[in-house]
Write an enzyme that holds these catalytic residues in place. Structure first.
Site, PDB file in Angstrom:
ATOM      1  CB  SER A 157      -0.984   0.010   1.175  1.00 42.72           C
ATOM      2  OG  SER A 157      -0.315   0.152   2.411  1.00 42.72           O
ATOM      3  CB  ILE A 200      19.774  -2.882   3.583  1.00 42.18           C
ATOM      4  CG1 ILE A 200      18.308  -2.541   3.367  1.00 42.18           C
ATOM      5  CG2 ILE A 200      20.620  -2.443   2.389  1.00 42.18           C
ATOM      6  CD1 ILE A 200      17.643  -3.260   2.220  1.00 42.18           C
ATOM      7  CG  HIS A 206      10.119   1.335  12.509  1.00 43.08           C
ATOM      8  ND1 HIS A 206      10.343  -0.006  12.298  1.00 43.08           N
ATOM      9  CD2 HIS A 206       9.792   1.468  13.814  1.00 43.08           C
ATOM     10  CE1 HIS A 206      10.163  -0.655  13.429  1.00 43.08           C
ATOM     11  NE2 HIS A 206       9.830   0.217  14.370  1.00 43.08           N
ATOM     12  CG  ASP A 213      13.880  -0.513  12.561  1.00 37.98           C
ATOM     13  OD1 ASP A 213      13.607  -0.233  11.377  1.00 37.98           O
ATOM     14  OD2 ASP A 213      13.357  -1.462  13.169  1.00 37.98           O
TER      15      ASP A 213
END
Length: 190
Positions: free
Chosen positions: A15, A90, A106, A147
Site C-alpha cells: 500500500s 539491507i 518504520h 532501524d
C-alpha cells in the site's frame, strides 16, 4: 533536468508503494523505475502490474551473497531506494553502494520499538502493551542495522486506552500514506 529514478523494495501488500507511485504519477521529473520484492506471493506485485511498474523478484541468496541486486540498481541509475514494508536487513555492501540513498519507514517512533522482529503488528502490540499514549511513524536513512539509521522525519498519533493493536495500525497507515510520499519527494529535491 534528468528524471529522478526510484526503486521501491517491498515484501507485503504494497500500500505504501502504491501511494508513492500515485504521488509521482503526474510528475514528469520522477519515475518509479522498479518494484523489487523478496516475496513471490507479495500483494505489491499485483499493485505494480496495475500501475505498469516493472517488478523484480529475488531470493535471499541473491540478495545476501551476490552483487546482482546492487549492480542492477547501479546499471539502472537509481537515485533513491525506498523500503516500503521490506522485511530483510539491507546488506552492508548495498548501504555502502548507496550512501544516504536508501530510506525506510518504520511504524513506530524510533528509537522505541525498533530492531529485528519489530515490524507490523508486533510493533503495534508492543505499543499497546506498554500503554503508550502516542505512536507514529519514523522515516529514516538505512544503515547496516535494523532501524538505526539517521532519522529524517517523524509524525505522531494518539493512542488511547481502548485502542487495540489493529486500531493503532489503522492510525499508523494513515500517517504513512500521508507523509511517506511527501518526504520521498523532499529527499529527491534536496
Amino acid at each position: 533536468m534528468t528524471k529522478k529514478r526510484i526503486a521501491i523494495f517491498a515484501s507485503g501488500s504494497g500500500s505504501n508503494a502504491e501511494k508513492i507511485a500515485e504521488h509521482f504519477a503526474t510528475n514528469p521529473q520522477v519515475e518509479i523505475s522498479f518494484i523489487l520484492t523478496n516475496n513471490p506471493q507479495a500483494g505489491v506485485i499485483a499493485r505494480a502490474r496495475r500501475l505498469h511498474i516493472p517488478v523484480v523478484v529475488f531470493d535471499r541468496t541473491t540478495f545476501y551473497h551476490s552483487p546482482r541486486i546492487i549492480e542492477f540498481l547501479q546499471n539502472q541509475h537509481i537515485d533513491l531506494v525506498v523500503l516500503a514494508g521490506f522485511m530483510m536487513l539491507i546488506p552492508e555492501a548495498m548501504v555502502q553502494a548507496f550512501p544516504n540513498q536508501i530510506v525506510n519507514i518504520h511504524p513506530a517512533l524510533l528509537p522505541k520499538y525498533g530492531g529485528k522482529g519489530m515490524y507490523g503488528h508486533f510493533v503495534h502490540e508492543a505499543v499497546v502493551a506498554a500503554q503508550e499514549t502516542e505512536s507514529g511513524i519514523t522515516i529514516h536513512y538505512v544503515n547496516e542495522h535494523y532501524d538505526e539509521g539517521a532519522i529524517i522525519f517523524q509524525a505522531t498519533c494518539p493512542v488511547v486506552s481502548t485502542d487495540t493493536p489493529e486500531d493503532v495500525a489503522k492510525k499508523i497507515q494513515v500517517l504513512e500514506h500521508k507523509h511517506f510520499p511527501e518526504v520521498v519527494e523532499q529527499l529527491l529535491n534536496a
